[in-house]
Each structure stands twice: as C-alpha cells, then as structure tokens.
Scaffold this motif. Structure first.
Motif, mmCIF file in Angstrom:
data_model
loop_
_atom_site.group_PDB
_atom_site.id
_atom_site.type_symbol
_atom_site.label_atom_id
_atom_site.label_comp_id
_atom_site.label_asym_id
_atom_site.label_seq_id
_atom_site.Cartn_x
_atom_site.Cartn_y
_atom_site.Cartn_z
ATOM 1 N N LEU A 177 25.256 21.290 -41.217
ATOM 2 C CA LEU A 177 24.240 20.744 -39.563
ATOM 3 C C LEU A 177 24.037 19.538 -39.659
ATOM 4 O O LEU A 177 23.172 18.259 -38.438
ATOM 5 C CB LEU A 177 23.890 21.720 -38.862
ATOM 6 C CG LEU A 177 23.957 23.103 -38.125
ATOM 7 C CD1 LEU A 177 23.575 24.173 -38.143
ATOM 8 C CD2 LEU A 177 24.924 22.500 -36.969
ATOM 9 N N LYS A 178 22.975 18.922 -40.603
ATOM 10 C CA LYS A 178 21.674 18.320 -40.653
ATOM 11 C C LYS A 178 22.919 17.238 -40.831
ATOM 12 O O LYS A 178 22.405 15.587 -40.219
ATOM 13 C CB LYS A 178 21.103 18.108 -42.185
ATOM 14 C CG LYS A 178 20.610 16.936 -42.265
ATOM 15 C CD LYS A 178 19.672 16.608 -43.568
ATOM 16 C CE LYS A 178 18.215 16.151 -43.537
ATOM 17 N NZ LYS A 178 18.147 16.042 -45.115
ATOM 18 N N LYS A 179 23.581 16.565 -41.233
ATOM 19 C CA LYS A 179 24.886 15.546 -41.945
ATOM 20 C C LYS A 179 25.683 15.361 -40.335
ATOM 21 O O LYS A 179 25.933 14.290 -39.877
ATOM 22 C CB LYS A 179 25.904 16.023 -42.716
ATOM 23 C CG LYS A 179 26.619 14.910 -43.130
ATOM 24 C CD LYS A 179 26.041 13.339 -43.765
ATOM 25 C CE LYS A 179 26.927 12.232 -43.794
ATOM 26 N NZ LYS A 179 26.397 12.072 -45.078
ATOM 27 N N MET A 180 26.156 16.256 -39.045
ATOM 28 C CA MET A 180 26.761 16.685 -38.082
ATOM 29 C C MET A 180 25.959 15.569 -37.135
ATOM 30 O O MET A 180 26.334 14.373 -36.083
ATOM 31 C CB MET A 180 27.281 17.509 -37.440
ATOM 32 C CG MET A 180 28.006 18.277 -38.580
ATOM 33 S SD MET A 180 28.651 19.360 -38.022
ATOM 34 C CE MET A 180 30.176 19.438 -36.755
ATOM 35 N N ILE A 181 24.446 15.853 -37.270
ATOM 36 C CA ILE A 181 23.427 15.644 -36.289
ATOM 37 C C ILE A 181 23.060 13.861 -36.654
ATOM 38 O O ILE A 181 23.228 13.645 -35.397
ATOM 39 C CB ILE A 181 21.925 16.270 -36.282
ATOM 40 C CG1 ILE A 181 21.968 17.461 -36.011
ATOM 41 C CG2 ILE A 181 21.159 15.724 -36.217
ATOM 42 C CD1 ILE A 181 21.022 19.040 -36.125
ATOM 43 N N GLU A 182 23.053 13.360 -38.088
ATOM 44 C CA GLU A 182 22.933 12.890 -38.336
ATOM 45 C C GLU A 182 24.771 11.941 -38.058
ATOM 46 O O GLU A 182 24.292 10.815 -37.448
ATOM 47 C CB GLU A 182 22.441 11.676 -39.672
ATOM 48 C CG GLU A 182 23.189 10.775 -40.371
ATOM 49 C CD GLU A 182 23.735 10.724 -42.202
ATOM 50 O OE1 GLU A 182 24.274 10.283 -42.767
ATOM 51 O OE2 GLU A 182 22.223 11.984 -42.893
ATOM 52 N N ILE A 183 25.503 11.750 -38.057
ATOM 53 C CA ILE A 183 26.453 11.221 -37.559
ATOM 54 C C ILE A 183 26.835 10.733 -35.728
ATOM 55 O O ILE A 183 27.361 10.018 -35.836
ATOM 56 C CB ILE A 183 27.577 12.248 -37.435
ATOM 57 C CG1 ILE A 183 28.423 11.674 -39.781
ATOM 58 C CG2 ILE A 183 29.195 11.718 -37.427
ATOM 59 C CD1 ILE A 183 29.393 12.724 -39.973
ATOM 60 N N ILE A 184 26.307 12.474 -35.258
ATOM 61 C CA ILE A 184 26.337 11.925 -33.808
ATOM 62 C C ILE A 184 25.518 10.500 -32.993
ATOM 63 O O ILE A 184 25.046 10.140 -32.425
ATOM 64 C CB ILE A 184 25.794 12.846 -32.721
ATOM 65 C CG1 ILE A 184 26.791 14.246 -33.070
ATOM 66 C CG2 ILE A 184 25.619 13.021 -31.558
ATOM 67 C CD1 ILE A 184 25.865 15.112 -32.532
ATOM 68 N N GLY A 185 24.149 10.594 -34.818
ATOM 69 C CA GLY A 185 22.961 9.221 -34.330
ATOM 70 C C GLY A 185 21.956 9.380 -33.845
ATOM 71 O O GLY A 185 21.165 8.752 -33.106
#
Length: 538
Positions: A177-185
């Motif tokens: 989730l942390k990585k996906m949130i980072e990719i969302i911006g």
C-alpha cells in the motif's frame, strides 16, 4: 475390568486409581467412558458419544493426498491450461455438467482416488483463464510468482485482523500500500487496505465519503441525515449504484452525468448536476470518476473534475480498478493525470498486472485515520489495548470485515520477482498489442472499429460477407447482430473466449481485452481469422 464407566454422580479428580495410575478429570453433569490401560498410556475418553483420544486427522495420509493432487494441478490447471494448443474451455450445458460432476452430497465420504478424479473433472470443465486466448474479462493470464503466493497463503490460512495471527501478511500489505500510494502521487501519504473486489472498494469510498461529510451517520444513522446526493458518469461501473442501494443512499440519489462519444464524463454536465442537487435542497457529498471504463476503456478528465470538487467541497473518488495499471508506465500514466488530487482510489492489481484474483486495493489520501474512525467497532476480544507489541499493527478494525484474506502478499511476491520495471513492461506490451490489433482490424475486410482504443479495450464489429454490400441503415445494423452466434460457436469449439455487448444505441460488438504477457501477435491474427471462420456463413 477392561472398561470403567463413570456417571455424573461420580467425583474423581486426578490421581492414582488402581494399579494403572490413571488420571481422570470429570466434567460435572457429563457421562463418559474410559478404557483401563496399563500405566504409561493415556486412555481414551468418551464425551457425549465422541471419543477424545488424539487427533482424528492422519497427517501422513493428508500429506499423501496432497502429493497426489499437486501433479494433477500442475499438469491440468497450469501446463495444459496455459498451452495455446489446448482448448480454452470444454463446453457442457448446465444439465450435462451436473450429470458429469455428480454434485450430490452424501452421508458417506469417498476414497481418495475418486476425489482425485473429481479434481481432474473440475479442472477439465472449467474455463482456462490463464490460456493465451482467453480475452473475455478484465483479468487473464497466469503469473507463477503470484500463484506461489496464493499457494502459501491458502496453506497457512491466515486472517488479516491482528499482527499476532498474521505478522508477515500485515507487514507485506503495509509495504504494498505504501508503494501504491507513492505511485499515485500522494506526497502527504495515505492509508488503505485490500478488499474482496473492486465493487467493495467503491462501496468503501461511498461510506468513507459520507462519514467525512456527516460523521454522525455512524451513530445516528440515515434518519438524522439530510438527503445525500452523489455523482457518477453514465459509463461507470454498476457497483456505484449498488453501493448507494446497499448503504441506504438510494439509487435515485445517484445523479448520472452524461459522457462524451469516447465515454468520458463531461465536466460541465457534472457541475450542472451539482448545482441541481443544491437547488433541490439536497447535500452533494461525492463524485465517482472512472479511470478505465469497463466497456470502452475511457478515462474521465480527472483534473477538471478535481477543480469542481474543490469548488463545491466534494469528496473525489477515482475508480481506477481497471485503468490503475497505467500508473506503472511512464509512457501511459498521463491517462490518469490529476489522480493525485483524488481523496480515494480503487485499484485492482489482479487485472492488467496479473496478481491473481482477488487483489483489490482501496486507498485514501492523507494521514487522517478516517478508515479507523469510520469503521471501527473496538471488539475487545481482538483489539485489546494492553498487548505487549505495537497495536497500531492490528489493522483489522479499519475494515468492514472481520476475517480478511492476505490478498496483498501474492502481489508483493510478484513485485519482488519482477520489479517495478517488469510491471511497467507488462503494461506497455499489453497496450502495444492492443494498438497492433486495432491497426489489423482497419486493414481487414469485414471488421470495423467502434472507436480508436485509448487503453487495452479494443471494440469492433464483425460484418459477415452477406452484409458487406448492404447500404448502412437501420436494417443493416439490425442484421449485424451476429456476435452472439459467433460467441456460441467459439465456446462450443473451445478455440477462444471474447466478450460482446450492446452499448447505448450501438448494436452488439466484440470487446477484446488484452492483458496476458503470454499473448502473442499471432494470437491477435488468430482472433480475427477465427471470428471470420466462425461467422462467414451468417
């Protein structure tokens, strides 16, 4: 005596009886039977007609069954099911399949050889979604790392509510989730969880948006609320209306916004509907924008929608269940420009990224604990406040579920194996393959694009030879209704699976979805050749 029988009037607690030194504990009011054995062996105990003398599962026999079953799974459900030379499906009607499978459940069990045959039958008559020519849904293909991840979690059978019972899977979900949130911006961070489907993620969005606007709804319910109105486009997923019905908002309070010819929400129409709701005395509270619509693969204009949400203080949710994968690609992430301004996002890695069903993330922007505040029930038997470890890792209370599968683990394992670069290549290849198919359709007589594809949805009509010289008009389009017959023939032949549907005023057309990295250019050529073979006599 070989057997000692105790009734509920007997009171024997614990120590040496006779020369066998048998220890007994008697439960008040319970009759039980105990066999007398020599010293050193524990006796069986009979309670309520059940013998309690050790486990009833023979672990060696269980292991033997698993060893026999795994080769069947590997050969039939993996190797053959992904072999382009094999059938995609072995069609049987419901009545025929009921007879073949012998579905009746009986009092007595069956021997392992019979059960293994039932495993073979289940695989044989199932649709092989990992087959290179399965194009029917918004998921396809088989990733080996994800599959191993699923084997592990199914074997361990954890539930994601507390760190004490699922330490590895709590941490892997947090990392993903942390990585996906980072990719969302979302530079300010965020929170999230994995849900059992994109439809449930969209329901979470509606519930959280409502709570953010009307926090008292959690305790006082709808009777204390004003009439709430939400907005979505006419191309949205049907789960939005279902969420409104399920949560008591009502489907008539979902104001549907017109879309343009490409299937994108028209921002001006959105703002008109917001003003209409206000004029009616209702309370507008959220909009659902779609990034990758189900049929056309359209992306709503997120920046313009975000501007309207800011002007009217609306929660902005982006259903990126299908289109979220484009965020992994530097070449294609522009399709979701503005997603960083969303308050919540739904994204399903089990679709184009091949994480395997089900793998669905729901995420909210910012460090507000809104998931916890909205959904917590503080069950004292699970979420004790005096545990010896950091209880912030007991994440289950922010979910509407109690038992929850560790769906992030398979995605984490696959991501570790492929890297972000490997996932990006997967997306880029799928969209390049879609572009190749679209260009081939333009070249072939008897095929016509519904529109140029923006994503991996390639929508087209097949026009059989009998209609190719017919002038276009109402009669022509009525007779182009050939997709259902072609679909029936391909399923009974088992050669491939492709979806079709009508859309608005458009008659049935094929919707080809390209996802799997196993799909080749030759499969695209085969698709068009096979449709022509199956439909040229119509």
């Amino acid at each position: 005596q070989d057997m000692l029988i105790f009734d509920h009037n007997t009171a024997v607690l614990g120590t040496s009886w006779f020369t066998g030194h048998i220890s007994v504990v008697l439960f008040s009011g319970v009759d039980f039977l105990m066999e007398f054995k020599p010293k050193g062996k524990r006796p069986p105990v009979l309670v309520d007609g059940v013998t309690l003398n050790g486990p009833t599962l023979d672990i060696r026999e269980a292991e033997s069954f698993l060893r026999d079953a795994m080769p069947i799974i590997m050969e039939e459900a993996v190797r053959k099911a992904t072999d382009v030379k094999e059938k995609v499906c072995e069609w049987r009607s419901p009545e025929q399949l009921k007879e073949v499978l012998d579905l009746e459940l009986r009092d007595g069990g069956e021997a392992n050889p019979k059960i293994l045959q039932r495993c073979r039958d289940a695989i044989r008559y199932s649709v092989k979604t990992g087959h290179p020519r399965f194009f029917n849904q918004l998921y396809a293909g088989l990733d080996p790392y994800s599959l191993v991840g699923r084997f592990i979690t199914e074997a361990l059978n954890p539930s994601l509510y507390t760190y004490e019972v699922a330490p590895v899977f709590i941490l892997t979900e947090e990392a993903v989730l942390k990585k996906m949130i980072e990719i969302i911006g979302w530079t300010e961070g965020g929170d999230g969880l994995f849900s059992p489907g994109g439809s449930v993620s969209n329901m979470y969005a509606v519930n959280v948006a409502r709570y953010q606007r009307c926090p008292n709804v959690k305790e006082l319910g709808l009777s204390a609320m004003p009439r709430l109105v939400m907005f979505t486009s006419e191309e949205c997923h049907y789960s939005v209306a279902k969420a409104a019905a399920f949560l008591g908002i009502g489907t008539k309070n979902v104001y549907v916004i017109r879309s343009d010819k490409r299937g994108k929400m028209i921002p001006a129409e959105f703002e008109k509907q917001v003003q209409r709701a206000k004029d009616e005395g209702a309370l507008p509270f959220m909009v659902n924008a779609t990034a990758g619509t189900t049929i056309l693969g359209a992306f709503d204009p997120l920046e313009e929608i975000a501007d309207i949400c800011e002007r009217h203080s609306l929660w902005m949710h982006v259903d990126a269940c299908w289109g979220g994968a484009a965020l992994m690609s530097n070449q294609h992430r522009h399709l979701l420009k503005g997603i960083h301004r969303a308050d919540s996002v739904a994204w399903n890695p089990h679709k184009m990224l091949l994480a395997g069903l089900q793998c669905c993330a729901f995420m909210v922007r910012g460090q507000t604990d809104i998931l916890q505040r909205c959904h917590s029930a503080n069950a004292s038997y699970l979420f004790q406040q005096d545990k010896f470890y950091d209880i912030s890792y007991d994440t289950g209370d922010k979910s509407i579920q109690c038992s929850r599968k560790p769906d992030a683990f398979k995605f984490w394992l696959m991501w570790k194996a492929l890297g972000t670069k490997g996932l990006e290549e997967r997306v880029d290849r799928a969209l390049a393959m879609a572009r190749y198919l679209a260009e081939e359709i333009k070249k072939r007589e008897g095929f016509r694009l519904v529109m140029e594809p923006e994503y991996a949805n390639v929508c087209f009509w097949y026009i059989p030879p009998s209609l190719r010289s017919t002038p276009e008009g109402p009669e022509f389009w009525k007779r182009v209704h050939v997709a259902p017959v072609v679909k029936e023939r391909m399923m009974k032949k088992g050669s491939m699976l492709v979806g079709y549907q009508p859309h608005g005023d458009k008659v049935n057309f094929f919707r080809q979805i390209i996802i799997s990295p196993q799909v080749s250019r030759e499969d695209m050529d085969f698709l068009l050749d096979e449709i022509n073979t199956l439909g040229k006599d119509l």
